[in-house]
Scaffold this active site. Structure first.
Site, short mmCIF file in Angstrom:
data_model
loop_
_atom_site.label_atom_id
_atom_site.label_comp_id
_atom_site.label_asym_id
_atom_site.label_seq_id
_atom_site.Cartn_x
_atom_site.Cartn_y
_atom_site.Cartn_z
N ARG A 80 1.29 -1.45 -0.05
CA ARG A 80 -0.09 0.05 -0.26
C ARG A 80 0.88 1.11 -0.36
NH1 ARG A 80 -3.18 3.31 4.37
NH2 ARG A 80 -4.24 4.59 3.56
N HIS A 124 -3.79 11.41 1.08
CA HIS A 124 -2.59 10.36 2.33
C HIS A 124 -2.85 12.07 2.84
CE1 HIS A 124 -1.34 7.42 4.83
NE2 HIS A 124 -0.93 8.00 5.56
N GLU A 169 -7.61 8.02 5.97
CA GLU A 169 -8.35 8.70 8.15
C GLU A 169 -8.55 10.24 7.41
OE1 GLU A 169 -4.96 8.53 10.55
OE2 GLU A 169 -4.88 6.52 10.23
N ASN A 296 -7.43 1.59 10.14
CA ASN A 296 -5.77 1.66 10.19
C ASN A 296 -6.28 1.74 11.87
OD1 ASN A 296 -4.94 2.16 7.68
ND2 ASN A 296 -4.69 4.63 7.78
N TYR A 298 -4.67 1.79 16.04
CA TYR A 298 -3.10 1.95 17.08
C TYR A 298 -3.86 1.90 18.33
CZ TYR A 298 -0.94 3.67 12.84
OH TYR A 298 -0.54 3.18 10.89
N GLU A 366 -3.92 0.08 7.87
CA GLU A 366 -2.29 0.69 9.13
C GLU A 366 -3.01 -0.39 10.79
OE1 GLU A 366 -2.01 4.18 9.39
OE2 GLU A 366 -1.59 4.79 7.19
#
Ligand code: FCB
Length: 465
Positions: A80, A124, A169, A296, A298, A366
């Site tokens: 990606r 992005h 995002e 994504n 985290y 991600e």
């Protein structure tokens, strides 16, 4: 120390690694590339840690062959990357830059020659500065310009790129960029940020149309949805969670997967919410069916009720929703300061699956961790914390799959250490270390662990046939 066991994922599950143009490419003014809002922002004193810019970054623009060789060694199925809008269209619209188009041709061809499927993100965060000067995402014209850029990219690369991600995002583009001001363009707005959120969604929908018109089948969007916990079971903390959910998640998922605007938007933003930027057909444009949703992930967020920073609702930024973050998790933190809570990842996936019958298949686009890497006397980077983070989060994905969530693949953030936005070069997320003085690449222990995981997955798959 022994390496963590390999989580078991279904046959056909795909592994990859992710990067983004501004974070790795460098060559900021080469071959006709135009400036983006991140060039302007990073060059503004005081905006990034130690004044870091992406001027050189990991110099991937010149070293992409070496980086693809690293991907091939790693054994990934997919890579990606993102396309820099201003390499193709330096002003955002109009004049096309042939040299910019050529760069991604070379990159894509090199990937295919290495047996790696390209997954291209169109946006992005690097909005052409020329478009920001005309209102940026606050204005609808930018959504239309984005669709035209998507059509150009699809027309040029669609014969070889089969997986397209429209936006990365949009939460960060709209709210970290236009409301918190920590990211480019760095403003602190109320209505402007909400208009930006809406136009990002419209731009996404129009880009989906453009990609479909060019014949592309595998089209999605990448969201950073958060698992949000309430600090207590008091009603005011539950209400705070509802507002945080609206701000972080529902503003995207409701129009995308349920064809409506979020139920609690007035409670969250008062009169700011329902602005003149909405048009009657927008929900139809935004809600066009997708082939996948990229997530994504985290860390989780825990919130408590807190006073608004501005008492007058009209003066509030869009992130001033009467909420403060707390950290009750009691776990280790990465160097980003993020608590490590893999179980919240499973919770998030299960929650989305339960809530949205129309949720398309999920790709983890991600996941990864920033750690305080050091180069050991043997010249190697021993990064057990990162490996443990990856193993535990892959296990969390496996747990969600066991609970019937349709997750098809997982991409590590990131292949390389890179420009971590406002945090500059302090935060290292790579499987591969980049020495920023020499630009030398050194695979870390986590790289070898991920390589062995992919190989083990393939071996099991073969046995199963
Ligand atoms: C995500 C971004 C990515 C990277 C990681 C750490 O929010 O999409 O570019 O910065 O965080």
């Amino acid at each position: 120390m022994t390496s963590p066991a390999f989580p078991v994922l279904p046959a056909g599950f795909r592994f990859g690694a992710a990067t983004a143009a501004y974070q790795i490419e460098g060559a900021h003014d080469e071959d006709g590339r135009g400036p983006s809002i991140w060039d302007t922002f990073s060059h503004t004193p005081g905006r990034t840690v130690a004044g870091a810019t992406g001027d050189t970054a990991a110099d991937h623009y010149h070293r992409y062959r070496e980086d693809i060789a690293l991907l091939r060694e790693l054994g990934v199925d997919d890579y990606r990357f993102s396309i820099a809008w201003t390499r193709l269209l330096p002003e955002g619209t109009g004049q096309v830059n042939a040299q910019g188009l050529d760069f991604y041709d070379r990159l894509i061809d090199e990937l295919l020659a290495a047996g790696i499927a390209p997954a291209a993100t169109l946006y992005h965060w690097d909005l052409p500065q020329a478009l920001e000067d005309r209102g940026g995402w606050r204005v609808r014209d930018t959504a239309e310009a984005f669709a035209a850029y998507a059509a150009l990219a699809a027309d040029r690369y669609g014969d070889r790129v089969h997986r397209w991600i429209t936006l990365n995002e949009p939460y960060c583009s709209a709210f970290v960029g236009y409301a918190e001001g920590r990211h480019a363009p760095g403003t602190r707005e109320g209505r402007g940020a909400l208009a930006a959120a809406h136009h990002l969604l419209v731009g996404h929908g129009l880009a989906v149309r453009a990609l479909r018109a060019a014949g592309d089948q595998d089209v999605g969007i990448t969201l950073n949805l958060d698992r949000i916990h309430a600090a207590s079971d008091r009603a005011r903390d539950f209400a705070a969670r509802r507002r945080a959910e609206t701000l972080h998640n529902d503003i995207w998922t409701e129009p995308l997967f349920a064809g409506r605007y979020p139920a609690h938007e007035t409670e969250t933003w008062a009169s700011l919410a329902d602005g003149p930027w909405r048009r009657p057909d927008d929900l139809k444009v935004i809600g066009a069916p997708l082939d996948f949703v990229g997530l994504n992930y985290y860390r989780p967020i825990c919130v408590t009720a807190a006073p608004h920073r501005a008492s007058d609702a009209k003066q509030r930024t869009a992130v001033d929703v009467g909420v403060a973050e707390v950290d009750p998790y009691g776990t280790r933190h990465t160097t980003m300061g993020w608590p490590v809570v893999p179980s919240a990842f499973t919770e998030l996936l299960r929650h989305l699956h339960a809530r949205y019958p129309r949720l398309p298949p999920v790709w983890i686009t991600e996941n990864g961790s920033a750690e305080a890497d050091t180069v050991a006397p043997d010249g190697q980077i021993h990064d057990p914390d990162r490996t443990r983070y990856l193993a535990d989060h892959l296990q969390a994905v496996a747990d969600a799959v066991a609970a019937e969530v349709d997750v098809r693949g997982y991409y590590v953030w990131s292949l390389l250490d890179n420009f971590e936005w406002a945090r500059g070069y302090d935060q290292r997320f790579g499987l591969v270390r980049v020495d920023y003085d020499t630009l030398t690449r050194t695979p870390k222990d986590s790289y070898r662990w991920y390589r062995d995981l992919i190989a083990a997955h393939r071996a099991v798959r073969k046995d199963a046939r």
